[in-house]
Write a protein that holds these residues in place. Structure first.
Motif, PDB file in Angstrom:
ATOM      1  N   ASN A  14       0.814  -1.225   0.000  1.00  0.00           N
ATOM      2  CA  ASN A  14       0.000   0.000   0.000  1.00  0.00           C
ATOM      3  C   ASN A  14       0.842   1.267   0.000  1.00  0.00           C
ATOM      4  OD1 ASN A  14      -2.376  -1.467  -0.003  1.00  0.00           O
ATOM      5  ND2 ASN A  14      -2.627  -1.396   2.223  1.00  0.00           N
ATOM      6  N   TYR A  15       1.962   1.231   0.741  1.00  0.00           N
ATOM      7  CA  TYR A  15       2.770   2.437   0.933  1.00  0.00           C
ATOM      8  C   TYR A  15       4.037   2.457   0.075  1.00  0.00           C
ATOM      9  CZ  TYR A  15      -0.174   3.688   4.914  1.00  0.00           C
ATOM     10  OH  TYR A  15      -1.248   4.034   5.716  1.00  0.00           O
ATOM     11  N   LYS A  16       4.233   1.437  -0.746  1.00  0.00           N
ATOM     12  CA  LYS A  16       5.418   1.341  -1.609  1.00  0.00           C
ATOM     13  C   LYS A  16       6.711   1.392  -0.783  1.00  0.00           C
ATOM     14  CE  LYS A  16       2.510   1.434  -4.971  1.00  0.00           C
ATOM     15  NZ  LYS A  16       2.058   0.127  -5.543  1.00  0.00           N
ATOM     16  N   THR A  17       6.670   0.743   0.370  1.00  0.00           N
ATOM     17  CA  THR A  17       7.846   0.657   1.238  1.00  0.00           C
ATOM     18  C   THR A  17       8.405  -0.758   1.176  1.00  0.00           C
ATOM     19  OG1 THR A  17       6.375   0.158   3.110  1.00  0.00           O
ATOM     20  CG2 THR A  17       7.072   2.450   2.844  1.00  0.00           C
ATOM     21  N   ASP A  18       9.485  -0.965   1.880  1.00  0.00           N
ATOM     22  CA  ASP A  18      10.072  -2.310   1.960  1.00  0.00           C
ATOM     23  C   ASP A  18      10.596  -2.507   3.386  1.00  0.00           C
ATOM     24  OD1 ASP A  18      11.014  -4.804   1.388  1.00  0.00           O
ATOM     25  OD2 ASP A  18      12.789  -4.125   0.306  1.00  0.00           O
ATOM     26  N   ILE A  19       9.675  -2.409   4.342  1.00  0.00           N
ATOM     27  CA  ILE A  19      10.038  -2.586   5.758  1.00  0.00           C
ATOM     28  C   ILE A  19      10.116  -4.073   6.060  1.00  0.00           C
ATOM     29  CG2 ILE A  19       9.389  -2.099   8.147  1.00  0.00           C
ATOM     30  CD1 ILE A  19       7.734   0.284   7.087  1.00  0.00           C
ATOM     31  N   GLN A  20      11.221  -4.476   6.653  1.00  0.00           N
ATOM     32  CA  GLN A  20      11.445  -5.890   6.975  1.00  0.00           C
ATOM     33  C   GLN A  20      11.917  -6.036   8.415  1.00  0.00           C
ATOM     34  OE1 GLN A  20      10.709  -8.159   4.692  1.00  0.00           O
ATOM     35  NE2 GLN A  20      10.485  -6.784   2.947  1.00  0.00           N
ATOM     36  N   ILE A  21      11.560  -7.167   9.033  1.00  0.00           N
ATOM     37  CA  ILE A  21      12.146  -7.517  10.328  1.00  0.00           C
ATOM     38  C   ILE A  21      13.555  -8.017  10.072  1.00  0.00           C
ATOM     39  CG2 ILE A  21      12.035  -9.056  12.326  1.00  0.00           C
ATOM     40  CD1 ILE A  21       9.050  -9.228  11.960  1.00  0.00           C
ATOM     41  N   THR A  22      14.524  -7.514  10.839  1.00  0.00           N
ATOM     42  CA  THR A  22      15.887  -8.019  10.692  1.00  0.00           C
ATOM     43  C   THR A  22      16.253  -9.014  11.794  1.00  0.00           C
ATOM     44  OG1 THR A  22      16.783  -6.103  11.892  1.00  0.00           O
ATOM     45  CG2 THR A  22      16.683  -5.957   9.493  1.00  0.00           C
ATOM     46  N   LYS A  23      15.734  -8.772  12.995  1.00  0.00           N
ATOM     47  CA  LYS A  23      15.945  -9.743  14.077  1.00  0.00           C
ATOM     48  C   LYS A  23      15.012  -9.425  15.241  1.00  0.00           C
ATOM     49  CE  LYS A  23      19.910  -7.219  15.997  1.00  0.00           C
ATOM     50  NZ  LYS A  23      21.321  -7.299  16.430  1.00  0.00           N
ATOM     51  N   ILE A  24      14.910 -10.361  16.171  1.00  0.00           N
ATOM     52  CA  ILE A  24      14.047 -10.206  17.322  1.00  0.00           C
ATOM     53  C   ILE A  24      14.745 -10.828  18.524  1.00  0.00           C
ATOM     54  CG2 ILE A  24      12.819 -12.352  16.770  1.00  0.00           C
ATOM     55  CD1 ILE A  24      10.277 -11.082  17.868  1.00  0.00           C
ATOM     56  N   ASP A  25      14.656 -10.162  19.674  1.00  0.00           N
ATOM     57  CA  ASP A  25      15.206 -10.765  20.886  1.00  0.00           C
ATOM     58  C   ASP A  25      14.201 -10.641  22.019  1.00  0.00           C
ATOM     59  OD1 ASP A  25      15.472  -8.189  21.951  1.00  0.00           O
ATOM     60  OD2 ASP A  25      17.581  -8.032  21.419  1.00  0.00           O
TER      61      ASP A  25
END
Length: 213
Positions: free
Chosen positions: A94-105
């Motif tokens: 929808n927003y033409k973004t490319d947000i990704q999770i890189t890691k989680i702790d």
């Protein structure tokens, strides 16, 4: 469900064994078993402590709440990642973004917007994100994804503005007046551009709380 059924349900959802939860409560495994197996109810202070650890209300624990069970617990990392990725897929489209999770702790989740001119990796408080996703209307996938996208985008931009402000301080140390003024103007222009693209946080602030604390 009864108290002991709720206790077991929310303990398992949070990812604790009976021994782990008993240790966190500073009680013996036998005392804890009395709550979950032998259907004893703890005193109010202990009840509040259990609810806090499981990130639920005492009403939910006692079965007095009309709310549906929470989508996520603090240790449901696989489900959390799956949920966020599903929301980000829709938001990125929808927003033409490319947000990704890189890691989680244990405490934070790290993201990166790969479409950003300056590719910042930034993080948000894991529990704040979980609380928000649990409280937003989960039947409205678009609303939830929109809120998540705006929240993450604003978080990214706040970090970027902070970095640019630090660059202003570094630029002030440049001895050559012409170079210093040119650098200042470039950084201020970048800050103004980022600020103009930052969306109003009223859209999500009732759900995503205390991230700046």
């Amino acid at each position: 469900m009864s108290f002991h059924e709720n206790l077991r349900y929310y303990r398992e959802k949070a990812g604790y064994t009976t021994k782990e939860l008993a240790n966190l409560l500073n009680i013996s495994a036998n005392t804890y078993a009395g709550y979950e197996i032998r259907e004893r109810e703890p005193k109010y202070q202990m009840l509040c402590k259990i609810a806090d650890l499981l990130n639920i209300s005492t009403d939910e624990l006692l079965g007095h709440s009309s709310h549906t069970p929470k989508l996520l617990g603090n240790k449901d990392d696989e489900k959390l990642i799956s949920t966020i990725n599903e929301l980000l897929t829709l938001a990125n489209s929808n927003y033409k973004t490319d947000i990704q999770i890189t890691k989680i702790d244990n405490d934070v989740i790290y993201f990166k917007n790969n479409n950003s001119n300056i590719r910042n990796e930034y993080h948000v408080n894991k529990q704040i994100l979980i609380n928000a996703l649990n409280n937003i209307n989960k039947d409205n996938l678009k609303k939830t994804s929109d809120m998540l996208a705006v929240y993450l985008s604003n978080t990214d931009k706040k970090l970027l503005i902070s970095k640019l402000q630090n660059k202003l301080k570094e630029a002030s140390l440049i001895s050559d007046n012409t170079i210093r003024e040119k650098e200042f103007n470039s950084i201020i222009k970048a800050i103004n551009t980022v600020q103009l693209s930052t969306m109003d946080d009223k859209f999500y602030k009732n759900y995503f709380k205390d991230n700046d604390k």
